[in-house]
Design a protein around this motif. Structure first.
Motif, short mmCIF file in Angstrom:
data_model
loop_
_atom_site.label_atom_id
_atom_site.label_comp_id
_atom_site.label_asym_id
_atom_site.label_seq_id
_atom_site.Cartn_x
_atom_site.Cartn_y
_atom_site.Cartn_z
N ASN A 195 0.82 -1.21 0.00
CA ASN A 195 0.00 0.00 0.00
C ASN A 195 0.85 1.26 0.00
N GLU A 196 2.15 1.09 0.11
CA GLU A 196 3.06 2.23 0.15
C GLU A 196 3.82 2.35 -1.15
N VAL A 197 4.36 3.55 -1.40
CA VAL A 197 5.22 3.79 -2.56
C VAL A 197 6.66 3.77 -2.08
N PHE A 198 7.47 2.94 -2.70
CA PHE A 198 8.89 2.86 -2.36
C PHE A 198 9.70 3.57 -3.44
N TYR A 199 10.71 4.27 -3.01
CA TYR A 199 11.48 5.06 -4.00
C TYR A 199 12.93 5.19 -3.52
N PRO A 212 5.77 0.58 -8.71
CA PRO A 212 4.55 0.72 -9.51
C PRO A 212 3.34 1.17 -8.70
N THR A 213 3.39 1.02 -7.37
CA THR A 213 2.24 1.41 -6.54
C THR A 213 2.02 2.93 -6.54
N ALA A 214 2.94 3.69 -7.20
CA ALA A 214 2.75 5.15 -7.31
C ALA A 214 1.44 5.47 -8.03
N GLY A 219 -1.66 8.42 -8.70
CA GLY A 219 -2.21 8.49 -10.04
C GLY A 219 -1.17 8.64 -11.13
N TYR A 220 0.08 8.77 -10.75
CA TYR A 220 1.16 8.92 -11.73
C TYR A 220 1.84 7.57 -11.96
N THR A 221 2.33 7.39 -13.20
CA THR A 221 3.18 6.24 -13.45
C THR A 221 4.55 6.53 -12.85
N PRO A 222 5.36 5.49 -12.62
CA PRO A 222 6.71 5.73 -12.09
C PRO A 222 7.52 6.70 -12.94
N GLU A 223 7.41 6.60 -14.28
CA GLU A 223 8.18 7.50 -15.16
C GLU A 223 7.69 8.93 -15.04
N GLU A 224 6.36 9.11 -14.93
CA GLU A 224 5.81 10.46 -14.78
C GLU A 224 6.27 11.08 -13.46
N LEU A 225 6.30 10.26 -12.42
CA LEU A 225 6.69 10.77 -11.11
C LEU A 225 8.16 11.14 -11.07
N LYS A 226 9.00 10.36 -11.78
CA LYS A 226 10.43 10.68 -11.81
C LYS A 226 10.67 12.08 -12.38
N HIS A 227 9.90 12.44 -13.40
CA HIS A 227 10.11 13.75 -14.05
C HIS A 227 9.41 14.89 -13.31
N ARG A 295 3.41 6.78 2.54
CA ARG A 295 2.06 6.21 2.68
C ARG A 295 1.07 7.33 2.92
N ASN A 296 -0.14 7.10 2.46
CA ASN A 296 -1.20 8.10 2.53
C ASN A 296 -1.79 8.13 3.94
#
Length: 821
Positions: A195-199, A212-214, A219-227, A295-296
């Motif tokens: 349930n968490e986003v790891f980065y 991928p849980t991003a 709502g963003y894909t991992p690639e979108e979030l990176k940028h 985590r939210n």
């Protein structure tokens, strides 16, 4: 094996090594798997390549040769040699990996003597080979001197073992790689379903990895979030504090406390994220990246904020929580506490607020509060642990706490914390530990009791001859005989040995023998006259012994044998603790106890007679002090200067006498104090030893029942000497039959007879025949329930072996003259 040799061998490298081996041996070689497939080969002979392995019939012979060699190696041989039907000789050595035979190293072909030209001419004709070409190939085959054959086989074996080592190394690498691959797959599965986003981001905040849980969280894909990560953070000015946490982690290399971050989802919905990050270091310890999890916590924080808007709501919640909640200033003084903490301490809130937490600790704990608690919170930002406090009534309270440093933007920093009353848990753990130790001690004592019971019974039977026969000899010996004193010493030594056996048995089983009114001063004086003490004085000539006995010492009730044995053990230990010259002091005193001694939760208040043994030796180490009373625990050489039972005997003696032991020790020496409860009874005058005339019989008939032949002889010998008609049988069944046919005045009945009926069962059968039959009980064991049951049936006194003239004479006389009814 999971892999075949083709997957594990480096063909190119193996070919080079094989070429070198072939050059060294001067013959061809190959690596062939168990199915006959050639992995690599070198310097193949023309006779094989152009003839034998080309012709179908001779090829079959080659394969048969390879198979026969392989079968020999399967039987565990390090090397094998074989002359094939085609007329050539081959050698082989197995390649074994993890106990599995996977391939063979072959060497050949060669001759061990000049070839038979006629054989090969016939073979050329049989298989259609060109004779000249075939004989030319035969001439090219090397002839190996048989004296060089062991060296060739050794080289071949060495090559096979070296190749196995290389294959083993590659197998290990493959297994590690596969394990890492499986571990990575498991970790990826966990991350992708969390349930968490790891980065992971570098020290410039550039995202290197996003799980991928991003998509689910933001709502963003991992690639979108990176940028768009940095802009996402900048959209909320309150996120400026985030850089401070990250910089602190980069500079110090230490994990920082979790913090909150505001962001917007791709659809514009605001979310509050809790960020938990850790620094990632390279081999030199330098921080090269930050790994984190988000985590939210939006709903959680919204709920908290709604509660905080209402002071009353907050206070109600604050005081309704069963856990302890508090705030402190940075000096440790309470700013606020909830009702649970107020109740636990037994003070009103206003009585606690403003006071330092260390005010509720024991004085020895206060330095910890400053050095461990406050200093760590100031430097690390948080601290957790368990601390001992005391409440208003003075009772101990154990609190498990977790405190953190809070640094608000608009106020002074303070400490916020939660805690839990874990007193019952701590005390339960201690009680469990105490019970475990008690069970362990009981098990040791039970084992000791089982051992002592069997040994004592057999040893008492053995000692009977040493104790009893000297008495019979002394009765017939002139008073001025030079043999009298040596025989008396034999008797005294036997009695002492019997007392030790009885003592071991009694103490091991925790069964107290009969007690009498005694004075410890008399015990000390008796010991000082003993052979053991005199021997100790001689063996420790440089040790001074001092004695200080209280003249007005009060009496106690106890077993003189056990107390003297305890005194002897303590004095021996004191002497052996002194390296070189020193002093051992024995003293007695009257004392009044009104508070517990170390090692006891409670003691009975009252008067005690105290026996003290002290020395100025090397003392007992703290790690050994709590184990010194365990059976078989000793620092001496077992069997030479100690058995590990000395202090166990002391401990059990005090238990049986409802007393206490107080031990004090340091590097200046040790003090053992034995506390015996005082009684206000007077000493009973020592019984005057009666002469033999008081034990003489008048021809009464006595039957001795004992399964030990020596015991029967001893008992009958003593009784006959005393004027009785004594006869004996070896078991219960014989005794019943004897009494049925021959009435007797008294039976001396052994209680423990492993074969057939025991003593109690025998007596039950006898009184069915003769209800008024008199008997006394004899045994090498301590007095048991079986003995008491027999006595309830009508049996008389209990006599412990080994027999003495006085013991058996007095018991028989007393039982014969006992009034009927």
């Amino acid at each position: 094996m999971k892999y075949n040799i083709f997957e594990l061998i480096d063909v190119e490298k193996s070919q080079r090594v094989l070429d070198s081996v072939c050059d060294a041996m001067g013959i061809a070689a190959a690596i062939i798997d168990l199915d006959g497939h050639v992995l690599v080969g070198s310097r193949w002979q023309k006779i094989c390549t152009d003839f034998h392995r080309v012709n179908e019939r001779t090829l079959k012979r080659c394969i048969e040769s390879d198979t026969l060699l392989a079968n020999e190696l399967q039987q565990g041989k390090r090397a094998a040699i074989y002359r094939c039907p085609n007329g050539l000789t081959d050698a082989a050595s197995p390649i074994v990996i993890k106990g599995v035979h996977i391939a063979n190293a072959f060497a050949g072909q060669f001759f061990l003597e000049a070839p038979d030209q006629g054989f090969f001419i016939r073979q050329a004709a049989e298989y259609g080979f060109n004779q000249d070409d075939y004989l030319d190939a035969v001439a090219r085959v090397p002839i190996v001197d048989k004296r060089n054959l062991p060296a060739i086989l050794n080289s071949l074996t060495t090559f096979a073992e070296m190749l196995a080592s290389i294959v083993m190394e590659r197998l290990g690498q493959k297994e590690i790689t596969e394990a890492l691959r499986e571990s990575e797959a498991r970790l990826r599965t966990i991350i992708e379903h969390s349930n968490e986003v790891f980065y992971i981001h570098d020290t410039r905040y550039t995202l290197m990895y996003v799980s991928p849980t991003a998509r689910d969280l933001l709502g963003y894909t991992p690639e979108e979030l990176k940028h768009g990560w940095i802009q996402l953070i900048k959209d909320h000015p309150e996120n400026k504090r985030m850089s401070g946490f990250v910089q602190q982690a980069i500079q110090t290399g230490e994990r920082q406390p979790p913090y909150l971050l505001r962001a917007n989802k791709k659809d514009g919905t605001p979310v509050l994220l809790e960020i938990d990050e850790s620094p990632v270091k390279d081999a030199t310890g330098k921080v090269v990246a930050i790994s984190g999890a988000a985590r939210n916590v939006t709903k959680q924080k919204e709920t908290e904020e709604r509660l905080l808007k209402s002071e009353k709501g907050f206070r109600d919640l604050f005081d309704s929580i069963s856990d302890l909640i508090y705030t402190q200033d940075i000096t440790g003084r309470f700013i606020s506490i909830n009702q649970a903490l107020s109740t636990l301490f037994g003070y009103e809130k206003h009585e606690v607020i403003g006071k330092c937490a260390s005010d509720f600790m024991r004085p020895e704990m206060r330095p910890f509060f400053q050095s461990e608690y406050l200093d760590r919170i100031k430097t690390k930002g948080r601290h957790e642990g368990t601390t001992l406090y005391f409440n208003r009534s003075g009772q101990h309270v154990y609190i498990e706490y977790r405190s953190s440093l809070v640094e608000p933007d608009d106020g002074e920093p303070y400490i916020s914390g939660t805690g839990r009353d874990v007193t019952e848990r701590v005390l339960a753990k201690r009680e469990i530990k105490r019970l475990q130790n008690q069970i362990l001690h009981s098990q040791k004592m039970e084992a000791l009791g089982l051992m002592a019971g069997g040994v004592a019974h057999d040893l008492n039977n053995i000692l009977s001859g040493i104790v009893s026969y000297p008495e019979l000899l002394l009765m017939d010996l002139a008073h001025d005989s030079p043999l009298r004193r040596p025989i008396e010493i034999i008797k005294e030594s036997g009695l002492r040995a019997a007392a030790v056996v009885a003592d071991l048995l009694t103490i091991a089983r925790g069964v107290a023998t009969g007690k009498e009114v005694l004075n410890l001063n008399a015990i000390v004086n008796t010991y000082l006259k003993s052979l053991e003490y005199q021997k100790l004085e001689k063996t420790h000539a440089v040790v001074d012994f001092t004695v200080d006995l209280a003249p007005d010492l009060l009496n106690t009730s106890g077993s003189p044998v056990h107390i003297e044995k305890s005194l002897m053990n303590l004095v021996i230990n004191a002497c052996e603790a002194i390296k070189g010259s020193g002093t051992v002091r024995i003293s007695t005193a009257n004392r009044y106890l009104d508070e517990p001694l170390k090692g006891y939760e409670d003691v009975h208040r009252g008067e005690y007679a105290v026996l003290t043994v002290s020395d100025n030796g090397s003392g007992i180490s703290p790690q050994d002090l709590h184990r010194i009373f365990e059976p078989f625990y000793t620092k001496k050489v077992m069997g030479r200067s100690g058995t590990g039972l000395g202090l166990a005997v002391v401990w059990n003696t005090m238990q049986d006498h409802s007393g206490y032991i107080n031990v004090m020790s340091n590097n200046q020496g040790s003090v053992f104090e034995l506390y015996f409860p005082v009684i206000r009874e007077k000493l009973v005058p020592e019984a005057r030893q009666l002469g033999i005339g008081n034990y003489l019989g008048h021809g009464e008939k006595i039957l001795v029942v004992d399964d030990e032949e020596r015991q029967r002889e001893i008992a009958c010998g003593i009784l006959s000497k005393l004027g009785y008609q004594a006869d004996a049988v070896s078991g219960g069944e014989e005794a019943v039959q004897y009494v049925k046919e021959h009435p007797v005045d008294l039976i001396v009945l052994d209680m423990v007879m492993p074969k057939g009926m025991g003593g109690k069962e025998t007596y039950e059968e006898i009184i069915k025949l003769r209800p008024e039959q008199k008997a006394i009980i004899a045994s090498g064991y301590a007095k048991t329930e079986e003995v008491e049951a027999a006595q309830k049936l009508g049996a008389g006194r209990y006599v412990r072996k080994p027999y003495t003239l006085e013991k058996i004479g007095e018991a028989v006389k007393s039982e014969l003259h006992k009034e009927e009814g």
